[in-house]
Each structure stands twice: as C-alpha cells, then as structure tokens.
Design a protein around this motif. Sequence first.
Motif, PDB file in Angstrom:
ATOM      1  N   THR A   1      -8.818 -44.178 -70.203  1.00  0.00           N
ATOM      2  CA  THR A   1      -9.489 -43.536 -69.062  1.00  0.00           C
ATOM      3  C   THR A   1     -10.861 -43.027 -69.471  1.00  0.00           C
ATOM      4  OG1 THR A   1      -8.266 -41.500 -69.507  1.00  0.00           O
ATOM      5  CG2 THR A   1      -7.399 -42.935 -67.780  1.00  0.00           C
TER       6      THR A   1
ATOM      7  N   LYS B   1     -13.994 -38.037 -65.535  1.00  0.00           N
ATOM      8  CA  LYS B   1     -12.576 -38.367 -65.345  1.00  0.00           C
ATOM      9  C   LYS B   1     -12.020 -37.744 -64.073  1.00  0.00           C
ATOM     10  CE  LYS B   1      -9.824 -38.409 -68.961  1.00  0.00           C
ATOM     11  NZ  LYS B   1      -9.191 -38.064 -70.268  1.00  0.00           N
ATOM     12  N   ARG B   2     -12.450 -36.548 -63.745  1.00  0.00           N
ATOM     13  CA  ARG B   2     -11.972 -35.893 -62.518  1.00  0.00           C
ATOM     14  C   ARG B   2     -12.367 -36.724 -61.296  1.00  0.00           C
ATOM     15  NH1 ARG B   2      -8.024 -33.407 -62.183  1.00  0.00           N
ATOM     16  NH2 ARG B   2      -7.635 -34.793 -60.507  1.00  0.00           N
TER      17      ARG B   2
ATOM     18  N   LEU C   1     -12.952 -39.913 -61.295  1.00  0.00           N
ATOM     19  CA  LEU C   1     -12.165 -41.145 -61.367  1.00  0.00           C
ATOM     20  C   LEU C   1     -10.811 -40.919 -60.699  1.00  0.00           C
ATOM     21  CD1 LEU C   1     -11.749 -43.405 -64.474  1.00  0.00           C
ATOM     22  CD2 LEU C   1      -9.790 -42.755 -63.108  1.00  0.00           C
ATOM     23  N   TYR C   2     -10.121 -39.849 -61.096  1.00  0.00           N
ATOM     24  CA  TYR C   2      -8.798 -39.573 -60.534  1.00  0.00           C
ATOM     25  C   TYR C   2      -8.873 -39.221 -59.047  1.00  0.00           C
ATOM     26  CZ  TYR C   2      -6.976 -39.512 -65.312  1.00  0.00           C
ATOM     27  OH  TYR C   2      -6.612 -39.851 -66.587  1.00  0.00           O
ATOM     28  N   ASP C   3      -9.855 -38.410 -58.677  1.00  0.00           N
ATOM     29  CA  ASP C   3      -9.973 -37.996 -57.272  1.00  0.00           C
ATOM     30  C   ASP C   3     -10.274 -39.179 -56.351  1.00  0.00           C
ATOM     31  OD1 ASP C   3      -9.496 -35.373 -57.984  1.00  0.00           O
ATOM     32  OD2 ASP C   3     -11.601 -34.743 -57.834  1.00  0.00           O
TER      33      ASP C   3
ATOM     34  N   GLY D   1      -7.369 -42.520 -58.019  1.00  0.00           N
ATOM     35  CA  GLY D   1      -5.980 -42.251 -58.391  1.00  0.00           C
ATOM     36  C   GLY D   1      -5.780 -42.441 -59.878  1.00  0.00           C
ATOM     37  N   SER D   2      -4.605 -42.887 -60.240  1.00  0.00           N
ATOM     38  CA  SER D   2      -4.253 -43.067 -61.649  1.00  0.00           C
ATOM     39  C   SER D   2      -4.954 -44.301 -62.232  1.00  0.00           C
ATOM     40  CB  SER D   2      -2.744 -43.233 -61.780  1.00  0.00           C
ATOM     41  OG  SER D   2      -2.340 -44.480 -61.221  1.00  0.00           O
ATOM     42  N   LYS D   3      -4.854 -44.436 -63.542  1.00  0.00           N
ATOM     43  CA  LYS D   3      -5.378 -45.635 -64.213  1.00  0.00           C
ATOM     44  C   LYS D   3      -4.706 -46.884 -63.633  1.00  0.00           C
ATOM     45  CE  LYS D   3      -5.274 -47.900 -68.726  1.00  0.00           C
ATOM     46  NZ  LYS D   3      -4.867 -47.768 -70.138  1.00  0.00           N
TER      47      LYS D   3
ATOM     48  N   ASP E   1      -3.393 -47.234 -60.622  1.00  0.00           N
ATOM     49  CA  ASP E   1      -3.933 -47.454 -59.275  1.00  0.00           C
ATOM     50  C   ASP E   1      -5.291 -48.151 -59.343  1.00  0.00           C
ATOM     51  OD1 ASP E   1      -1.739 -46.129 -58.135  1.00  0.00           O
ATOM     52  OD2 ASP E   1      -2.809 -44.204 -58.002  1.00  0.00           O
TER      53      ASP E   1
END
Length: 189
Positions: A30, A41-42, A44-46, A49-51, A53
């Motif tokens: 990630t 990274k925040r 990316l997730y927001d 979603g997950s890696k 996803d």
Amino acid sequence: MARTKSFEPAYALRKALFEFWQNGYERTSTDALAAAMGIGKRSLYDTFGSKHDLYLRSLTTYIEHAEESHTQAVESAPGKGLAGARALLRSRVSLPGCPAGCFAVNAATERPDDPAVHSAVCGYFARSTERIAWLLGQEERWAAARPQQLDRAAQAVHNGWLGLRVQARLGSTDPELDAAADDLLSSLR
C-alpha cells in the motif's frame, strides 16, 4: 465539512493499475501504491477501499480498456475474418505508459483462487473467445462449420493469444509477435 480531493481519482487509478500490472498483487504494498498514485494512504483507503478493492477496480478498468482496444483493432482491420482475428491478436491496450503483456493474464496466474479475479478474467476471456469465433465464422471455410468446431478453433486461437501476451511480457519484439500471430492463424485458412 468534507474536504475536496486534491487529486484526480481516474489518474490515481491508472497509476495503481500500472503498479499492479508491473509488480503483481503480492509485491505491491500500500505504501508503493500511495507513492505511485501520488496520494496519502488515508486518501487511498477513503477513495478506493482496501488494497484488494483497488486491485479489482484496476483489473476491471484494464479489462474495459482492453476490450475497447480490441474493438478498435478489429474495426480498423482491412476486412473481417482472419484479418480481423490477426488485428485482434496484435491489439494492445491503448494506455500511455502501460507495461508489456496483459494484466488479466498476470492476474489469472497470480490470483487464480480469488473468486472476484477469477470471475472478471474468465468473463473477459469468454467474451474474447466469442469474438474470435465470430471473426472465424466470417471466413468462407468456417461459415458452414458446426458450432462445436468453431468454438474449439476459437478456443485454440484464444489460447495462442494468451501465449503471445506472455511472450510480449517477456520482451518479444513486434516482428516476432507478428510472425507468431501469422503462424497461429495459418492453419485456419
């Protein structure tokens, strides 16, 4: 109050696609994704979603681009039938800066037990095989073939096409790939 995104999600997704395509799922952290995408990274997730996803979204984006590229190649071929099949075999995903080979082939070999990857890749390969069967059916020799014969021939061509994609990933030159595509189709004339 919600913050506005300071990056273009489509651009970031393309960068993630290239990162996964080049390095695979397991070898892409990630941290590497965030760096390649130019985001935190925040974010990316927001946004994605997950890696996992993000990987699936990258794969489906790749498949959409691939099918568009294949359609353009077939439509610009100097005829249907085997000329269209050759154009299909030599078509490339039209994204600037993309790695050689085929992200779907990579995904199928790296993550065959992932149900979502399996479904996406199998669907793409089935549609590609159907397109090859349709193109072969345009040839006089194959126009009267039984559907089962046509399907087997299309599957054989598709399997050869997968081999061409692996050869491209390994660095085969365009003339080598052109010759291999011609050899593959020569028995169908």
